[in-house]
Structures are given as structure tokens and as C-alpha cells.
Design a protein around this motif. Structure first.
Motif, PDB file in Angstrom:
ATOM      1  N   LEU A 182      -4.709  -2.100  -3.751  1.00  0.00           N
ATOM      2  CA  LEU A 182      -5.099  -1.073  -4.717  1.00  0.00           C
ATOM      3  C   LEU A 182      -4.366   0.245  -4.493  1.00  0.00           C
ATOM      4  CD1 LEU A 182      -8.965  -1.610  -4.906  1.00  0.00           C
ATOM      5  CD2 LEU A 182      -7.311  -2.013  -6.718  1.00  0.00           C
ATOM      6  N   VAL A 183      -4.203   0.625  -3.233  1.00  0.00           N
ATOM      7  CA  VAL A 183      -3.658   1.943  -2.903  1.00  0.00           C
ATOM      8  C   VAL A 183      -2.135   1.981  -2.985  1.00  0.00           C
ATOM      9  CG1 VAL A 183      -3.415   3.623  -1.038  1.00  0.00           C
ATOM     10  CG2 VAL A 183      -5.632   2.597  -1.510  1.00  0.00           C
ATOM     11  N   LEU A 184      -1.460   0.987  -2.458  1.00  0.00           N
ATOM     12  CA  LEU A 184      -0.007   1.050  -2.326  1.00  0.00           C
ATOM     13  C   LEU A 184       0.730   1.231  -3.648  1.00  0.00           C
ATOM     14  CD1 LEU A 184       1.974   1.118  -0.050  1.00  0.00           C
ATOM     15  CD2 LEU A 184       2.259  -1.335  -0.252  1.00  0.00           C
ATOM     16  N   PRO A 185       0.381   0.520  -4.731  1.00  0.00           N
ATOM     17  CA  PRO A 185       1.108   0.744  -5.984  1.00  0.00           C
ATOM     18  C   PRO A 185       0.855   2.136  -6.579  1.00  0.00           C
ATOM     19  CG  PRO A 185      -0.025  -1.361  -6.061  1.00  0.00           C
ATOM     20  CD  PRO A 185      -0.491  -0.648  -4.842  1.00  0.00           C
ATOM     21  N   ARG A 186      -0.225   2.748  -6.199  1.00  0.00           N
ATOM     22  CA  ARG A 186      -0.591   4.068  -6.734  1.00  0.00           C
ATOM     23  C   ARG A 186      -0.625   5.106  -5.612  1.00  0.00           C
ATOM     24  NH1 ARG A 186      -3.664  -0.011  -8.063  1.00  0.00           N
ATOM     25  NH2 ARG A 186      -3.743  -0.706 -10.190  1.00  0.00           N
ATOM     26  N   LEU A 187       0.378   5.082  -4.757  1.00  0.00           N
ATOM     27  CA  LEU A 187       0.365   5.920  -3.560  1.00  0.00           C
ATOM     28  C   LEU A 187       0.326   7.411  -3.905  1.00  0.00           C
ATOM     29  CD1 LEU A 187       0.362   5.826  -0.519  1.00  0.00           C
ATOM     30  CD2 LEU A 187       2.843   5.869  -0.557  1.00  0.00           C
ATOM     31  N   ALA A 188       1.137   7.853  -4.858  1.00  0.00           N
ATOM     32  CA  ALA A 188       1.171   9.276  -5.213  1.00  0.00           C
ATOM     33  C   ALA A 188      -0.170   9.705  -5.826  1.00  0.00           C
ATOM     34  CB  ALA A 188       2.313   9.540  -6.185  1.00  0.00           C
TER      35      ALA A 188
END
Length: 81
Positions: free
Chosen positions: A58-64
Motif C-alpha cells: 500500500l505504501v510503496l507505490p504512494r511513497l510521496a
């Protein structure tokens, strides 16, 4: 070795009394070995590893976006204290 579902032991085919039970086919034996390996892999930390893998997905693709929301949340929480 015990797993959350019980002790690990081979699957035994049982038939009605007086009938012959055929031997397991090679595919059945391979499936049995695979299922035993899967059961052994589900160790004590399996739930935590599964949660970490899902959180990373969940977090890695939406890191920013995650970093920005975390900074805003931390700033609001610091202001509230």
C-alpha cells in the motif's frame, strides 16, 4: 513440529473395511509434500509478515503521498500537544 492447524503428518487414505486402497499417484504425493511445506512456512511470525507485506504494497507505490500525509499528521499532532 506443530503448526497452528495441528501436528504435521502425512495424509493417510482410509477405505471401507475389506477393500483395497490404491497407492497415491505421483501428483498426489507432490501435492501432499507441497501442502506440508506450506503448513511449515506458517510459523509464529506469519501474521506479522503478512501484515508487513500488505502495508508495503500500500505504501510503496504512494511513497510521496504517504510521506506528505505523515508529515501533516505529525505536524497537527505536535500542534495539538
Amino acid at each position: 513440529m506443530n503448526s497452528p492447524v495441528g501436528p504435521l503428518r502425512p495424509i493417510v487414505q482410509v477405505g471401507p473395511v475389506g477393500t483395497a486402497v490404491p497407492h497415491l499417484h505421483l501428483y498426489d504425493q507432490a501435492l501432499q509434500r507441497h501442502l506440508l511445506q506450506c503448513a511449515k512456512a506458517r510459523g509464529r511470525w506469519f501474521g506479522l509478515a503478512l501484515f508487513a507485506e500488505r502495508a508495503r504494497g500500500l505504501v510503496l507505490p504512494r511513497l510521496a503521498t504517504t510521506a506528505a500525509l505523515s508529515a501533516i499528521t505529525l505536524g497537527l499532532f505536535a500542534h495539538w500537544l
